[in-house]
Design a protein around this motif. Structure first.
Motif, PDB file in Angstrom:
ATOM      1  N   TYR A  13       0.834  -1.207   0.000  1.00  0.00           N
ATOM      2  CA  TYR A  13       0.000   0.000   0.000  1.00  0.00           C
ATOM      3  C   TYR A  13       0.867   1.254   0.000  1.00  0.00           C
ATOM      4  N   ARG A  14       0.477   2.217  -0.831  1.00  0.00           N
ATOM      5  CA  ARG A  14       1.172   3.509  -0.862  1.00  0.00           C
ATOM      6  C   ARG A  14       0.140   4.609  -0.799  1.00  0.00           C
ATOM      7  N   ARG A  15       0.428   5.625   0.001  1.00  0.00           N
ATOM      8  CA  ARG A  15      -0.503   6.746   0.153  1.00  0.00           C
ATOM      9  C   ARG A  15      -0.629   7.514  -1.153  1.00  0.00           C
ATOM     10  N   ILE A  16      -1.818   8.125  -1.344  1.00  0.00           N
ATOM     11  CA  ILE A  16      -2.043   9.002  -2.491  1.00  0.00           C
ATOM     12  C   ILE A  16      -1.296  10.306  -2.244  1.00  0.00           C
ATOM     13  N   THR A  17      -0.450  10.689  -3.159  1.00  0.00           N
ATOM     14  CA  THR A  17       0.267  11.960  -3.048  1.00  0.00           C
ATOM     15  C   THR A  17       0.194  12.684  -4.386  1.00  0.00           C
ATOM     16  N   ASP A  18       0.275  14.009  -4.345  1.00  0.00           N
ATOM     17  CA  ASP A  18       0.276  14.792  -5.576  1.00  0.00           C
ATOM     18  C   ASP A  18       0.979  16.111  -5.304  1.00  0.00           C
ATOM     19  N   ASP A  19       0.718  17.100  -6.142  1.00  0.00           N
ATOM     20  CA  ASP A  19       1.402  18.383  -6.013  1.00  0.00           C
ATOM     21  C   ASP A  19       0.724  19.305  -5.005  1.00  0.00           C
ATOM     22  N   PRO A  22       0.075  19.157  -1.230  1.00  0.00           N
ATOM     23  CA  PRO A  22       0.254  18.420   0.030  1.00  0.00           C
ATOM     24  C   PRO A  22      -0.835  18.658   1.065  1.00  0.00           C
ATOM     25  N   LEU A  23      -1.522  19.808   1.012  1.00  0.00           N
ATOM     26  CA  LEU A  23      -2.594  20.075   1.964  1.00  0.00           C
ATOM     27  C   LEU A  23      -3.940  19.556   1.469  1.00  0.00           C
ATOM     28  N   PHE A  24      -3.976  19.044   0.252  1.00  0.00           N
ATOM     29  CA  PHE A  24      -5.216  18.549  -0.339  1.00  0.00           C
ATOM     30  C   PHE A  24      -5.071  17.060  -0.640  1.00  0.00           C
ATOM     31  N   VAL A  25      -5.003  16.271   0.410  1.00  0.00           N
ATOM     32  CA  VAL A  25      -4.871  14.818   0.296  1.00  0.00           C
ATOM     33  C   VAL A  25      -5.898  14.185   1.224  1.00  0.00           C
ATOM     34  N   ASN A  26      -6.604  13.190   0.743  1.00  0.00           N
ATOM     35  CA  ASN A  26      -7.593  12.497   1.559  1.00  0.00           C
ATOM     36  C   ASN A  26      -7.384  10.993   1.412  1.00  0.00           C
ATOM     37  N   ASP A  27      -6.766  10.372   2.415  1.00  0.00           N
ATOM     38  CA  ASP A  27      -6.486   8.936   2.366  1.00  0.00           C
ATOM     39  C   ASP A  27      -7.757   8.100   2.222  1.00  0.00           C
ATOM     40  N   LEU A  28      -8.877   8.613   2.713  1.00  0.00           N
ATOM     41  CA  LEU A  28     -10.120   7.847   2.676  1.00  0.00           C
ATOM     42  C   LEU A  28     -10.632   7.615   1.253  1.00  0.00           C
ATOM     43  N   ILE A  42      -8.277  21.865  -7.954  1.00  0.00           N
ATOM     44  CA  ILE A  42      -8.190  20.466  -7.527  1.00  0.00           C
ATOM     45  C   ILE A  42      -9.575  19.984  -7.126  1.00  0.00           C
ATOM     46  N   VAL A  43      -9.839  18.706  -7.368  1.00  0.00           N
ATOM     47  CA  VAL A  43     -11.087  18.069  -6.930  1.00  0.00           C
ATOM     48  C   VAL A  43     -10.720  17.002  -5.915  1.00  0.00           C
TER      49      VAL A  43
END
Length: 219
Positions: free
Chosen positions: A132-138, A140-146, A172-173
């Motif tokens: 498993y790897r966390r969702i990451t993008d450009d 950093p304050l807009f990440v939702n693991d759920l 971002i969505v």
């Protein structure tokens, strides 16, 4: 003011199990209102300590609602600490004020319901999967693991996010909370307003979709 009875009527206009803290917001509003009617015997922090026993999102909802209604709640002890944004830790009991990001937001709900309990149990299981790897993008304050659980478990949520990403010109969505509501964020107000027109057109083609235009971080 002393009384044994209160009659509380809530005109609820938000969908339930939508990932937008509608129930927590209702609880916070009731707690702040009752505390005020009784002469503000509890401070904001004391209300938050009580609120976490009701739900994990209630302490922040209290802090945010207190900030938005600071004029009417001037007598509330600790009102100066109220904020529209916060860093949350623990089970929602660690709430520290933060500087809010100012954004315009399109919220859209696909008409499905997602159990918060199921979402947290599901993401725990997914995170325990090998590789498993966390969702990451450009952003950093807009990440939702759920999202790893809800977009897999709720096809309506996955479809809605895909449509919004394709049809809107958002910065971002991102899924809100445990979902299935999606939030499209904008720094530009005009762009958000134009996209909201498009989102309403899309919602008119799907009778289950509901959408709202709002803002965050703005007094």
């Amino acid at each position: 003011m002393l009384t044994d009875d209160f009659i509380i009527s809530i005109d609820k206009r938000l969908p339930v199990s939508a990932g937008i803290a509608g129930g927590s917001g209702n609880a916070a509003a009731c707690m702040l209102g009752l505390n005020s009617l009784l002469g503000s015997p509890f401070s904001l922090r004391e209300l938050m300590q009580i609120g976490v026993k009701v739900g994990a999102d209630v302490p922040f909802s209290l802090m945010m609602n207190a900030r938005r209604n600071s004029g009417a709640l001037a007598s509330l002890k600790g009102i100066g600490e109220a904020s529209q944004a916060a860093w949350i830790s623990g089970i929602g009991d660690g709430v520290e004020p933060a500087d809010p990001l100012q954004r315009y937001v399109i919220l859209a709900n696909p008409g499905a319901a997602v159990s918060t309990k199921a979402a947290y149990e599901g993401i725990d299981a997914i995170m325990a999967e090998p590789g498993y790897r966390r969702i990451t993008d450009d952003h950093p304050l807009f990440v939702n693991d759920l999202e790893s659980f809800t977009l897999r478990d709720c096809p309506q949520a996955a479809e809605l996010k895909s449509v919004m990403q394709q049809e809107l010109d958002a910065d971002i969505v991102l899924m809100s909370g445990s979902g299935p509501t999606m939030a499209a964020y904008y720094e530009d107000r005009e762009k958000a307003s134009l996209d909201f027109v498009r989102m309403k057109e899309l919602a008119s083609e799907n009778s289950r979709w509901r959408t709202w235009l709002t803002a965050t971080g703005l007094d």
